[in-house]
Design a protein around this motif. Sequence first.
Motif, PDB file in Angstrom:
ATOM      1  N   THR A   1       1.167  -0.103   7.971  1.00 46.33           N
ATOM      2  CA  THR A   1       0.021   0.745   8.334  1.00 46.33           C
ATOM      3  C   THR A   1      -0.674   1.196   7.054  1.00 46.33           C
ATOM      4  O   THR A   1      -0.100   1.151   5.968  1.00 46.33           O
ATOM      5  CB  THR A   1       0.463   2.012   9.100  1.00 46.33           C
ATOM      6  N   GLY A   2      -1.903   1.634   7.206  1.00 48.57           N
ATOM      7  CA  GLY A   2      -2.594   2.283   6.084  1.00 48.57           C
ATOM      8  C   GLY A   2      -3.452   1.363   5.248  1.00 48.57           C
ATOM      9  O   GLY A   2      -4.308   1.848   4.505  1.00 48.57           O
ATOM     10  N   LEU A   3      -3.215   0.055   5.305  1.00 49.87           N
ATOM     11  CA  LEU A   3      -4.050  -0.890   4.548  1.00 49.87           C
ATOM     12  C   LEU A   3      -4.444  -2.024   5.492  1.00 49.87           C
ATOM     13  O   LEU A   3      -3.716  -2.336   6.433  1.00 49.87           O
ATOM     14  CB  LEU A   3      -3.285  -1.475   3.354  1.00 49.87           C
ATOM     15  N   SER A   4      -5.568  -2.660   5.181  1.00 44.08           N
ATOM     16  CA  SER A   4      -6.005  -3.739   6.068  1.00 44.08           C
ATOM     17  C   SER A   4      -6.500  -4.941   5.274  1.00 44.08           C
ATOM     18  O   SER A   4      -6.830  -4.830   4.084  1.00 44.08           O
ATOM     19  CB  SER A   4      -7.088  -3.230   7.012  1.00 44.08           C
ATOM     20  N   VAL A   5      -6.563  -6.078   5.975  1.00 45.40           N
ATOM     21  CA  VAL A   5      -7.006  -7.324   5.336  1.00 45.40           C
ATOM     22  C   VAL A   5      -8.431  -7.139   4.807  1.00 45.40           C
ATOM     23  O   VAL A   5      -9.284  -6.556   5.475  1.00 45.40           O
ATOM     24  CB  VAL A   5      -6.923  -8.493   6.349  1.00 45.40           C
TER      25      VAL A   5
END
Length: 305
Positions: free
Chosen positions: A80-84
Amino acid sequence: MKAIIVTDQAAGTAGMELVERPKPQAAINDVVVQVHAAGFTWDELTWPPTWVDRLDRDRTPSIPGHELAGVVTAVGYGTTGLSVGQRVFGLTDWTRDGTLAEYVAVEARNLAPLPGDVDFTVGASLPMPGLTAWQGLFEHGRVQAGQSVLAHGAAGVVGSMVTQLAREAGAYVIGTGRAVDHQAVLDFGAQEFVDLENDALDDVGPVDLVFDVFGGYIGKRSAALVRAGGTLVTIAGPTEARPADGLAIDFVVESDRAQLGEIVQRVRDGRLRTNISTVATLDDAVAAFNRTERRKGKSIIHVRP
Ligand SMILES: NC(=O)c1ccc[n+]([C@@H]2O[C@H](COP(=O)([O-])OP(=O)(O)OC[C@H]3O[C@@H](n4cnc5c(N)ncnc54)[C@H](OP(=O)(O)O)[C@@H]3O)[C@@H](O)[C@H]2O)c1
């Protein structure tokens, strides 16, 4: 992917090789980052976890480098917390393959968002010295405005961050180093310079905090300069050096998303400047690490020019 590997501890940086390696997969709570820029600490091939895992088993060939700035290309289960597609920077685990590679798998909690106006080279130069200085001064050293700090190696990678952050916090900073770096140390914000090559440590009065990056003889002598109730913080490994009436703390830096955010914000608004010496491509990295001229700051590899 292209990556730099090491297999032979005795060979040092001369034993580094640029090879093809399988691209890493994102494990639970990981992200995979396409590395744009990577940081390398000059003596990290002497660190045990470059060579062995947490159970002390050989993990060679290993990929060195623990700092990165890049773009997330995959997220693992549970992350969680970061995305592509997100720009990130941070510090990777000591016992996993590192950042001198086109891709690295890293726990998401070790990374922070990299603001769009901070370039990848700068992003990759901040995590190790920035977090080390922050944790040594504020978590372990509990420095307060008005206190005095003896910052060893103050023209160096960590010492220059220590000097700037301590000064910003309102401390009186005495920076040490080689005579040739006198002006550089003052430019980083130290109010006084101590020339270690001419043994000027004897002239330093008692200080509230010593931030030691050397250990050994200098660490021992510095312990005697800590005033009653003060602290000797060292990053040079376990130490026997202790102030007569104060604390001695040795620690290993950890990644911390909130602290990375504090550090990068200071770079954006001009309170903190980074200390980069060499910038090379991944193809030229091995040659750059093996140059004989004096390094003055951090080595950064542009993995994706
Ligand atoms: N425990 C941790 O969490 C942690 C974290 C980060 C770094 N470290 C360790 O901390 C150490 C310092 O790292 P760094 O990247 O800041 O190194 P650095 O950039 O080389 O900084 C050291 C500075 O001190 C100077 N210096 C060295 N020996 C000296 C002497 N005898 N007299 C006067 N000045 C001297 C160096 O000058 P020259 O370049 O001319 O020698 C340089 O300016 C390394 O061993 C690193 O592995 C530990």
